[in-house]
Design an enzyme around this catalytic site. Structure first.
Site, short mmCIF file in Angstrom:
data_model
loop_
_atom_site.label_atom_id
_atom_site.label_comp_id
_atom_site.label_asym_id
_atom_site.label_seq_id
_atom_site.Cartn_x
_atom_site.Cartn_y
_atom_site.Cartn_z
N ASP B 288 0.82 -1.22 0.00
CA ASP B 288 0.00 0.00 0.00
C ASP B 288 0.85 1.26 0.00
OD1 ASP B 288 -1.86 2.10 0.48
OD2 ASP B 288 -3.23 0.70 1.42
N ASP B 290 1.25 3.95 -1.99
CA ASP B 290 0.89 4.92 -3.02
C ASP B 290 2.08 5.84 -3.30
OD1 ASP B 290 -2.52 5.43 -2.77
OD2 ASP B 290 -1.47 4.28 -1.24
#
Lengths: 283, 525
Positions: B288, B290
């Site tokens: 995760d 980003d």
């Protein structure tokens, strides 16, 4: 969301949500879950919603206990105005009921000892204050009303769906946000009540120039005003030689025939913003 | 004083923000989320300096009713400040904090955060929680147009939180919802009418170049959200937009391959939305991470040549310097010590992976943690010091994962992350040498809100770097030495980045903290 998942939710998912670009989306996610749906369906609804007799009974209760602060038609006074308050409009039946039942701690709004039936009647009455002009069947020719609106120069001061002036309130949602009664009053007697943020003001700068306009906000120390040309001015009080709040509204009283007035009402009552409409436009 | 009034009045008369003002903002204004289009978050104002910052005092506080936690950067143009929360915009007199107008969007009850507005001409642009792009008149807040830009009937998981980016005649926006099963995109709209001009999907459709990096995983719910504001280079007419993680975030078994263009920066032609180049920071991400940290544009001599650079401190723990004309990596270096998933960055920009770092059903300890080595809160760059200031987080997490089928009713995240009780994590404000990525100085932060604070930075020509911290303080440090010279306790959790502006002859520094906007100036004047 199974129970194992739910247990993990508290420990970690909040963090993931925060990180993942939709901070504070928790309410929308819970609304999308089966749990959210259940909460929704469990909400208590007013058993007397739209009931004419209940509205009349509720009005009696209102006059007895509420009007002293909120005005006889919810127009406000010592207490906040209720008749066009988006905040009141946005409350669910149940939340409005509970608010009336328990009052608002820390404010003069007291709890109420009315029984449940009377309380729901009061809720019905408060809801009836919110019937907007767009919800009523307003006679008249809206097309002629639109033409009159243009011809009379209303666009000079009022914005309507992205076109118009900056001095007076945006009318794009006027039919959806005002009662027909208020709308009639606003056109027939513009100075009878001035919308907050549009108080007429006359200032003279220390440089000598005079400006007439509306005070979007004001205090002992500063004024934020829009002049009649639609220009924004931000003054500290010490920058002004003179300042006076003028009576009434910037809006002139229009000399309209009965038909013209009715056509204008028909036009204005149809001015509604709908986000649903926007969704339809979307590909 | 009379002269001042005349000047002020003339400012009001021409109170528009031209495209030129965005390219080279007048020092007094802060007309974009990051102050300009480069996201250096560097202000030329220098009334407040290392010598006098000790006299900085709160001038006003504006409370945002109903707010839970503000995450926007206020913008200021010509004496007016524009602040947002979810579905609402507040225009304030920037000298006094008094409200001029207020706009509330009634189309959505969702309370996702909002990071601010964009300004161009006489318009204010903002996104709603349900992904509408809305234009308001800058002087009154009157609604000019309202353009939905996500098909929420088809997929209600789309939302929006970012501050739009306005450039010449266009407004650029992105979407949130990447962990709930969406297909990310960047949209360009006509600034006058709101009409959509182009769309760039961050996840290629079946058969398109890049689709071969997904192993057949359907694009429609592969993620790659675009939830932060990009940057723009007018000389190349290129937009640089960062993309979010692939979905599901912690499970990669059903999406074998690099998963383009997730966790990347994409360079898009601003007129057409066509992809000019891309750089993927974390191929086949399972943590995760980003890439939504700012793609900062810096023009500087680098490795012996004047270059047009794109610089990013990424959530994956590495500091990257790219040549923004072609996306080639010039430098990739770790900026945190707790970094276990890769040994470094290879010359081609790919991570030199450590084996067996994917999450497992039982859990695997990996650093950085899921918050990342940094995140969306703003870094800044001071061209005088040549230092890049980044709020860095030293932390590891236990990543858990198991296969998860896509279910339209649910989010599409890949199980969970647990904090390690032995590793509470620690923030450091670090100053990185642009040329080498070396740490020139750092300020360890000792606050208790390590897992909740999202504090950003801002640098000024007064040789200061302002930063929020994880204890609710706004502080200022000497940009060259890192010595803390001033601090103010806001009493709130900080989840936003500071900015600065000038009205009349006074420089102000402002920050949203908790539910309030604070503005500071030197005292006595």
């Amino acid at each position: 969301m199974n129970s194992r998942k739910q247990a993990q939710w508290h420990r970690s998912t909040m963090v993931l949500l925060l990180i993942s670009g939709f901070l504070f989306l928790v309410p929308s996610i819970s609304a999308a879950t089966p749990e959210g749906e259940r909460e929704k369906s469990a909400e208590v609804k007013n058993p007397y919603a739209h009931d004419k007799e209940a509205i009349e009974a509720g009005e009696q209760h209102f006059q007895g206990g509420c009007a002293f602060c909120h005005g006889t038609r919810g127009e406000g006074g010592r207490g906040p105005f209720l008749s066009e308050s988006n905040r009141v409009r946005g409350l669910s039946d149940e939340n409005l009921f509970n608010l009336l039942r328990h009052g608002i701690p820390g404010t003069p709004m007291p709890p109420s000892s009315l029984d449940d039936t009377r309380m729901w009647q009061l809720v019905s009455f408060l809801r009836s204050l919110h019937f907007s002009a767009s919800q009523e069947d307003v006679p008249g020719d809206a097309g002629s009303g639109h033409a009159l609106f243009s011809r009379a120069g209303c666009f000079g001061c009022h914005m309507l769906k992205g076109r118009g002036g900056l001095v007076e309130p945006d009318l794009s949602d006027i039919g959806g946000s005002r009662s027909l009664e208020k709308l009639r009053e606003a056109v027939a007697k513009p100075s009878a009540s001035v919308v907050p943020g549009f108080r007429k003001i006359l200032v003279q700068t220390r440089g000598g120039s005079q400006l007439l306009g509306v005070a979007r906000n004001h205090s002992n120390y500063s004024i934020q005003m829009i002049d009649l040309k639609g220009e924004l001015h931000l003054f500290l009080r010490e920058e002004l030689a003179k300042l006076s709040y003028e009576p009434g509204s910037i809006m002139p009283t229009a000399d309209l025939s009965q038909d013209e007035f009715q056509n204008l009402m028909a036009f204005l009552s149809r001015q509604v913003l709908s986000s649903e409409k926007g969704e339809e436009k979307n590909r | 004083m009379a002269l001042f009034i005349v000047l002020l009045a003339s400012v009001c008369l021409s109170g528009q923000v031209s495209y030129q003002d965005l390219l080279q903002p007048p020092a007094a204004n802060w007309p974009t989320y990051s102050g300009d289009l480069t996201a250096r978050r560097f202000s030329l104002l220098q009334q407040i300096t290392t010598q006098n910052v000790g006299r900085l005092a709160a001038r006003w506080v504006y409370h945002v009713n109903d707010s839970k936690r503000l995450s926007a950067t206020p913008l200021v143009a010509n004496g007016v400040m524009y602040m947002t929360d979810a579905n609402q915009v507040h225009a304030l007199d920037a000298r006094t904090g008094r409200r001029i107008w207020y706009f509330e969007y009634s189309g959505s009850k969702e309370r996702s955060g909002n990071r601010g507005v964009a300004l161009l001409g006489d318009k204010v642009f903002v996104v709603s929680s349900d992904a509408h792009l809305i234009a308001l008149h800058a002087r009154t807040g009157d609604l000019l147009w309202d353009q939905p830009y996500a098909d929420r009937k088809e997929n209600p998981k789309y939302s929006a939180t970012l501050a739009p980016l306005a450039i010449d005649g266009k407004v650029i926006v992105g979407v949130s919802g990447g962990d709930c099963g969406i297909r990310g995109y960047v949209n360009a709209h006509d600034a006058e009418t709101g009409r959509e001009l182009w769309r760039f999907y961050t996840i290629p459709g079946a058969g398109e170049p890049g689709s071969e990096t997904w192993g057949g995983h359907p694009a429609d719910f592969s993620g790659g959200a675009t939830w932060m504001t990009g940057t723009y280079d007018p000389q190349q007419n290129l937009l640089f937009w960062t993309t979010g993680n692939p979905g599901p975030d912690f499970y990669g078994g059903n999406r074998p391959g690099d998963n383009l263009y997730s966790d990347s920066v994409v360079a898009l032609d601003a007129d057409t939305g066509k992809l000019r180049w891309h750089f993927q920071f974390t191929p086949h991400d399972t943590h995760d991470w980003d890439a939504q940290e700012f793609p900062v544009l810096i023009d500087a001599d680098f490795q012996g040549k004047p270059r047009r650079l794109l610089v990013q401190a990424n959530r994956n723990g590495f500091f990257y310097v790219l040549d923004r004309t072609d996306g080639r990596m010039l430098l990739g270096k770790a900026f945190v010590d707790k970094l276990t998933w890769a040994k470094g960055v290879l010359p081609d920009g790919r991570p030199d992976l450590v084996p067996n770092m994917d999450p497992t059903p039982e859990g695997r300890e990996v650093c950085p943690g899921v918050v990342g080595a940094t995140n969306w809160f703003s870094p800044s760059y001071h061209p005088g010091s040549g230092l890049f200031y980044v709020m860095s987080l030293e932390q590891c997490d236990l990543y858990k994962s198991s296969a998860r089928p896509f279910n339209k009713e649910d989010c599409y995240d890949g199980t969970s992350v647990e904090r390690l009780p032995t590793d509470p994590g620690q923030f450091f404000l670090r100053a990185l040498d642009l040329q080498t990525g070396e740490r020139k100085w750092e300020i360890p932060l000792e606050g208790p809100d390590t897992y909740l604070a999202w504090p950003g930075t801002m640098a000024t020509a007064g040789d200061l770097v302002f930063f929020g911290d994880d204890a609710g303080y706004l502080a200022a440090a000497d940009a060259r030495s890192g010595k803390v010279l001033w601090r103010f306790y806001t009493g709130h959790l900080i989840t936003a980045s500071p900015m600065t502006y000038q009205v009349g002859d006074t420089q102000y520094v402002a920050l949203a903290a908790g539910t309030n906007v604070f503005s500071f100036a030197l005292f006595p004047r």
